[in-house]
Write an enzyme that holds these catalytic residues in place. Sequence first.
Site, short mmCIF file in Angstrom:
data_model
loop_
_atom_site.label_atom_id
_atom_site.label_comp_id
_atom_site.label_asym_id
_atom_site.label_seq_id
_atom_site.Cartn_x
_atom_site.Cartn_y
_atom_site.Cartn_z
N CYS A 119 -3.93 71.75 35.59
CA CYS A 119 -5.39 71.58 35.57
C CYS A 119 -5.89 71.07 36.90
O CYS A 119 -6.94 71.50 37.39
CB CYS A 119 -5.79 70.60 34.46
SG CYS A 119 -5.42 71.17 32.81
N GLY B 150 -7.42 71.08 27.03
CA GLY B 150 -7.34 72.51 26.80
C GLY B 150 -8.42 73.27 27.54
O GLY B 150 -8.93 72.83 28.57
N SER B 151 -8.79 74.40 26.99
CA SER B 151 -9.72 75.31 27.63
C SER B 151 -11.17 74.90 27.39
O SER B 151 -11.46 74.12 26.47
CB SER B 151 -9.51 76.73 27.10
OG SER B 151 -9.91 76.79 25.73
N TRP C 267 0.30 73.32 26.52
CA TRP C 267 1.71 73.61 26.76
C TRP C 267 2.18 73.30 28.17
O TRP C 267 3.38 73.21 28.41
CB TRP C 267 1.98 75.10 26.49
CG TRP C 267 0.96 75.98 27.15
CD1 TRP C 267 -0.14 76.53 26.55
CD2 TRP C 267 0.89 76.37 28.52
NE1 TRP C 267 -0.89 77.25 27.46
CE2 TRP C 267 -0.27 77.17 28.69
CE3 TRP C 267 1.70 76.14 29.64
CZ2 TRP C 267 -0.65 77.73 29.91
CZ3 TRP C 267 1.33 76.69 30.86
CH2 TRP C 267 0.18 77.47 30.98
N ASN C 268 1.28 73.12 29.15
CA ASN C 268 1.74 73.14 30.54
C ASN C 268 2.53 71.90 30.95
O ASN C 268 3.33 71.95 31.87
CB ASN C 268 0.57 73.39 31.50
CG ASN C 268 -0.52 72.35 31.40
OD1 ASN C 268 -0.76 71.77 30.35
ND2 ASN C 268 -1.19 72.10 32.50
N GLU D 8 -10.52 66.88 28.15
CA GLU D 8 -9.97 67.17 29.47
C GLU D 8 -9.77 68.67 29.51
O GLU D 8 -8.85 69.21 28.89
CB GLU D 8 -8.66 66.42 29.70
CG GLU D 8 -8.27 66.33 31.17
CD GLU D 8 -7.50 67.55 31.66
OE1 GLU D 8 -8.15 68.44 32.27
OE2 GLU D 8 -6.30 67.62 31.45
N HIS E 298 0.22 70.17 18.77
CA HIS E 298 0.65 70.65 20.07
C HIS E 298 0.36 72.15 20.18
O HIS E 298 0.00 72.81 19.20
CB HIS E 298 2.14 70.37 20.29
CG HIS E 298 2.48 70.05 21.71
ND1 HIS E 298 1.79 70.56 22.79
CD2 HIS E 298 3.46 69.26 22.26
CE1 HIS E 298 2.30 70.10 23.91
NE2 HIS E 298 3.32 69.31 23.62
#
Length: 461
Positions: free
Chosen positions: A262, A206-207, A130-131, A228, A155
């Site tokens: 990130c 993502g995480s 989302w960022n 990533e 998304h």
Amino acid sequence: MPYTSVNPATGEVLKTFNEHKNEQVWAALDNADKAFYKWSATPIAERSKIMRKAAQLLLERKEELARLATLEMGKRIAESRGEVDLSSAILEYFAKNAESFLAPRPLNSMMGDAHLEYSPIGVLLSIQPWNYPYYQLARFVGPHLMSGNVMLLKHAPGVPQCAVAFERILQDAGFPNGVYTNLFLSNDQAGALIDDPRVKGIALTGSERAGEALASRAGKNLKKSTMELGGSDAFVVLEDADLDHTVAMAILGRFGNNGQTCIGAKRFIVVEPMLERFLARFIEAAKALKLGDPLDESVTLGPLSSDGALQLILRQVNEAKSHGATVLLGGSRVGEVGAFLEPTVLTNVKPDNPAYKQEFFGPVALIFPAKDEDEAVAIANDSPFGLGGSVYSKDVERAKRVASRIETGMVFINFPDVSWPDLPFGGIKRSGYGKELSNLGLEEFVNKKLVLVPNIPAEVH
């Protein structure tokens, strides 16, 4: 669970979308699989025309798109406009350069006449955060649709309106049905798609937790993936840094995008001769940030993306304090409405403190003193992450030497981490693997086929 759009500055629910039903998901995959054969056979020049139109439409609809991003995830409106500009530049870059990137590459081989040729692999599944609700999509769409692949896109649940708006841009630009499909997927549905043989590649931003799950599932299916993931980038300040410039870059690198980047500067490693002066100036500048409604042009720090994101970072700050960290600035929620956190500065974070190895995804800066350049490099490398970083010195050649010693995928000199279409983006260690953007990003999901005419005479039997 539904995909819910919530304004993090007010807590207002803006719009809700239901997840797609299983039959809709499989119909979309069927459609994408069929579309691949036509799209991959479409001349690159024709693909380029459509991609350029999409880049143009992004700019034409900039204000509408920027406002939507600000409302859904709290990005300051000026930064939202900048994100749309960057997204357009990415699509334009690949529209312009894909033909040369995909041209056959001669190989100088002693075995004969050899070359590599590049061809798309099929349906890709992309899972994005989302960022940066448009940029994240653009940096996947630009290279991989131009190379002839097609994609299904999941998304983040917090930005569904941005997801729909971006899909509409591509539709209006003329991408054929099935080439790009936005899906509101559950995690189980995403996993089932990875298992399907028609899906040829998986990309996640993502995480770490999501990366572990998806990379293992892709590996089980022997499918190419790129990851990533998180980052805790070092911002290394040497004793000969330009203090005014370095402080300005520190504020930009830590508090840009409300601290939710990130490749944002997160660990400030300052050699001791510079420490006191840097810290005083940095805290002064952080105090001067204006917190408020991100639609207000005068605001310089907006909310976190959600109340959940706010609660997570508050827990991290409190845990860091309980393990001995010192709060030099902030550390608390602001107000009762909206996901606002004070600009926060922590120091005295020792290696046995959980915060030492964590990523803080918000406006929290960790300060680490270093006695000299060698210790600064050692602290920078003492991290599970390896995404980006930056080095500050008036001696550029010295800064480059330090940069070469830092264990990350990207290092920047006298500027916080940046992203641009012609710069390869990606990390190492627990920050993931694979590259995005530039020709290296385009090559992640193509078949690099060797064609050889040997010069070895065949034996006569």
